[in-house]
Write an enzyme that holds these catalytic residues in place. Structure first.
Site, PDB file in Angstrom:
ATOM      1  N   MET A  90      47.131  35.699  47.876  1.00 51.71           N
ATOM      2  CA  MET A  90      45.875  34.969  47.721  1.00 51.71           C
ATOM      3  C   MET A  90      45.553  34.762  46.249  1.00 51.71           C
ATOM      4  O   MET A  90      45.059  33.698  45.846  1.00 51.71           O
ATOM      5  CB  MET A  90      44.745  35.726  48.415  1.00 51.71           C
ATOM      6  N   LYS A  91      45.824  35.753  45.439  1.00 57.48           N
ATOM      7  CA  LYS A  91      45.618  35.615  43.995  1.00 57.48           C
ATOM      8  C   LYS A  91      46.492  34.491  43.437  1.00 57.48           C
ATOM      9  O   LYS A  91      46.045  33.684  42.607  1.00 57.48           O
ATOM     10  CB  LYS A  91      45.936  36.939  43.299  1.00 57.48           C
ATOM     11  N   LEU A  92      47.733  34.406  43.887  1.00 61.21           N
ATOM     12  CA  LEU A  92      48.623  33.334  43.426  1.00 61.21           C
ATOM     13  C   LEU A  92      48.128  31.966  43.902  1.00 61.21           C
ATOM     14  O   LEU A  92      48.230  30.971  43.174  1.00 61.21           O
ATOM     15  CB  LEU A  92      50.051  33.583  43.906  1.00 61.21           C
TER      16      LEU A  92
END
Length: 304
Positions: free
Chosen positions: A183-185
Site C-alpha cells: 500500500m505504501k508503494l
C-alpha cells in the site's frame, strides 16, 4: 480495514515504556508526540544532535538496539533495507536483546522482500512483527497528522493503536502479511507521478503564455485538484523547493516500486519513465531539493 481519528493524551493505564530506533526527520517529531502523550521512551539514534533533542524532552537513550532488552514494544523509522536488517539481526540487533513476545512496529519505507525476511527472522526469535509504514511529510509528522498503513500481527495492532494515535490522524489495518508495504508503494507511485505530470502540464501552459500562479490556482479549484497539489501550490508558484521529501528519496522509493513490480511480474512502463525523470533531475543538481523540483527541471528543458 479501519480508519480512526487521533486520540488525546493517553490515560495512565495505557502509558508504558517503549523503545524507538531512528529519530531523524520523520522519527524525531513522531517520538516527540509520543513523549508528549505521557509515554516513557528510550531512543536509539546514531546522530548525537537528534539524541539530545529527545533527551531534552525526557527520553532516555541507549547505545544500540540490543540494549532495548526490557521493552515489550519497539518502534523503528529507518532509511532503507540495509539499516533495517542491521537493526533487527546485526551483531547488536533486536533479536539479541528483546524478550520473547515483544513487538516490533516497523514504520520505514522498505522493500516487501526485505520485510518478508525480517518477518521470518523475528518469528524464529519468538518476536512479533507489525509493518506500519507512513504516508505524510515531515510537516504532518510534527502536527501528528500522519497516515499509518499497517499489516501483520493483528493482536499487536490492537495493542499499540493507542500509541500510534498519538502521532497520526488516520490509521488503516490492511491484512496479516506484507499488504502495508505494498500500500505504501501504491501511494508513493501516485505521489511521484503527480509531480512528474504536473511539471509537463505547467510547461505546456507556460509555452502558451499562462503564468504559473494562474495555472496552479485553476488546477487547485478544478476536477483534478488534490490535497497534494494544494499543499504544494505556494511552493510551486514561488519556485521554492525546500525539501519535505527529496528527489533522492523519490528515486529510492521508485526503485523499490520497480523492483517489487519486477519481482511480481507486473509491467510498469510509466513508473519506469518517471524514475528516469527523477534520476535526470538528480543529475542536473536537484538531488537534495524537494521532489516537486521536477517543475523547475522541466521548465529548463522547455525554455526556448
Amino acid at each position: 480495514m479501519s480508519n480512526m481519528a487521533s486520540a488525546p493524551h493517553l490515560p495512565q493505564s495505557e502509558s508504558r515504556a517503549v523503545g524507538w530506533i531512528g529519530v531523524g526527520k520523520m522519527g524525531g517529531p513522531m517520538a516527540r508526540n509520543l513523549l508528549d502523550s505521557g509515554v516513557g521512551l528510550t531512543v536509539v539514534e546514531p546522530d548525537s544532535g537528534n539524541r539530545a533533542k529527545l533527551a531534552e524532552k525526557g527520553a532516555k537513550t541507549a547505545d544500540c538496539a540490543r540494549d532495548l532488552r526490557d521493552m515489550q514494544v519497539v518502534f523503528s523509522t529507518l532509511p532503507n533495507d540495509d539499516a533495517l536488517m542491521a537493526v533487527v539481526s546485526g551483531e547488536t540487533g533486536l533479536i539479541h536483546g528483546l524478550p520473547r513476545g515483544a513487538l516490533l512496529v516497523e514504520m520505514s519505507t522498505v522493500s516487501p522482500e526485505c520485510s518478508e525476511r525480517v518477518a521470518q527472522i523475528l518469528s524464529e526469535a519468538g518476536l512479533r512483527y507489525l509493518r506500519a509504514p507512513l504516508s505524510g511529510s515531515t510537516d504532518l509528522a510534527a502536527k501528528a497528522a500522519l497516515t499509518v498503513l499497517a499489516s501483520g500481527d493483528r493482536a499487536g495492532w490492537d495493542e499499540v493503536l493507542p500509541l500510534i494515535k498519538t502521532f497520526s490522524a488516520r490509521q488503516f489495518f490492511l491484512g496479516e502479511g506484507e499488504e502495508a508495504r505494498y500500500m505504501k508503494l501504491v501511494l508513493n507511485t501516485l505521489v511521484g507521478a503527480f509531480s512528474a505530470v504536473l511539471s509537463e502540464a505547467l510547461a505546456i501552459g507556460a509555452s502558451g503564455g499562462l503564468s504559473r500562479a494562474d495555472m496552479m490556482e485553476v488546477i487547485c479549484e478544478s476536477a483534478v485538484a488534490s490535497p497534494l497539489f494544494k499543499y504544494k501550490q505556494e511552493a510551486v508558484v514561488n519556485d521554492d523547493y525546500t525539501p519535505a521529501f527529496t528527489v533522492s528519496q523519490m528515486i529510492k522509493d521508485f526503485t523499490l516500486i520497480s523492483n517489487a513490480a519486477r519481482r511480481n511480474d507486473v509491467p510498469v512502463m510509466t513508473t519506469g519513465l518517471i524514475l528516469e525523470l527523477y534520476r535526470s533531475a538528480s543529475n542536473a543538481g536537484m538531488r537534495d531539493e524537494d521532489f516537486f523540483a521536477l517543475v523547475k527541471w522541466q521548465e529548463k528543458l522547455s525554455t526556448r
